[in-house]
Design an enzyme around this catalytic site. Structure first.
Site, PDB file in Angstrom:
ATOM      1  N   HIS A 205      18.288  -1.384  35.798  1.00  0.00           N
ATOM      2  CA  HIS A 205      17.191  -1.702  34.893  1.00  0.00           C
ATOM      3  C   HIS A 205      16.088  -2.700  35.709  1.00  0.00           C
ATOM      4  O   HIS A 205      16.466  -3.175  36.589  1.00  0.00           O
ATOM      5  CB  HIS A 205      17.610  -2.635  33.654  1.00  0.00           C
ATOM      6  CG  HIS A 205      18.726  -3.849  34.027  1.00  0.00           C
ATOM      7  ND1 HIS A 205      19.769  -3.772  34.789  1.00  0.00           N
ATOM      8  CD2 HIS A 205      18.258  -5.121  33.913  1.00  0.00           C
ATOM      9  CE1 HIS A 205      20.224  -4.976  34.958  1.00  0.00           C
ATOM     10  NE2 HIS A 205      19.303  -5.891  34.703  1.00  0.00           N
ATOM     11  N   GLY A 206      14.940  -2.740  35.029  1.00  0.00           N
ATOM     12  CA  GLY A 206      13.948  -3.343  35.686  1.00  0.00           C
ATOM     13  C   GLY A 206      14.005  -4.947  35.700  1.00  0.00           C
ATOM     14  O   GLY A 206      15.021  -5.575  34.997  1.00  0.00           O
TER      15      GLY A 206
END
Length: 145
Positions: free
Chosen positions: A64-65
């Site tokens: 995920h970012g």
């Protein structure tokens, strides 16, 4: 109308991915291709991985970012990739199931808890990795409500 968080379009079965970077890009690009995030989000996923591994155990990684990637998220979404051959995530960790997450606001926290419930059981992870259809994966995540 908000998009569904997980659809068959967001699932890839039996991916043959060589490296951790390739795996994260592949997982992130599903989110890009289906309109959940801007393409800058994928770079933020790789940045996150450099800071701390997204490997959570049981052959699962949840790329995920970074926190500052929120601006690149258009809609909350998941991508799921099975890689039965496994990908080396470093430190002796092999990943066979990748779950990419893009969350608007704090929606990702609720999603993470659902994923954790499914992936806490090794047999569930094995079922997901061996799934013969995208529907099998949708059904397993649908049960966690």
């Amino acid at each position: 109308m908000a998009k569904d968080i997980l659809t068959t379009d967001n699932i890839r079965l039996g991916a043959d991915l060589g490296t951790k970077e390739e795996a994260i890009r592949f997982t992130g690009n599903i989110l890009v291709d289906n309109g959940y995030v801007d393409n800058t989000y994928v770079d933020k996923m790789l940045e996150r991985e450099e800071v701390t591994s997204t490997y959570i155990g049981n052959n699962v990684a949840i790329p995920h970012g970074t926190e500052d990637a929120k601006a690149a998220v258009k809609e909350t979404g998941l991508s799921i990739v099975t890689a039965p051959e496994g990908i080396d995530f470093g430190s002796g960790n092999t990943v066979k199931l990748l779950i990419g997450i893009a969350g608007k606001g704090n929606e990702h926290l609720e999603i993470l808890s659902k994923i954790a419930l499914v992936c806490a059981e090794e047999e569930n992870v094995e079922k997901l990795v061996q799934a013969q259809s995208k529907q099998e994966i949708l059904d397993m995540f649908a049960e966690v409500n």
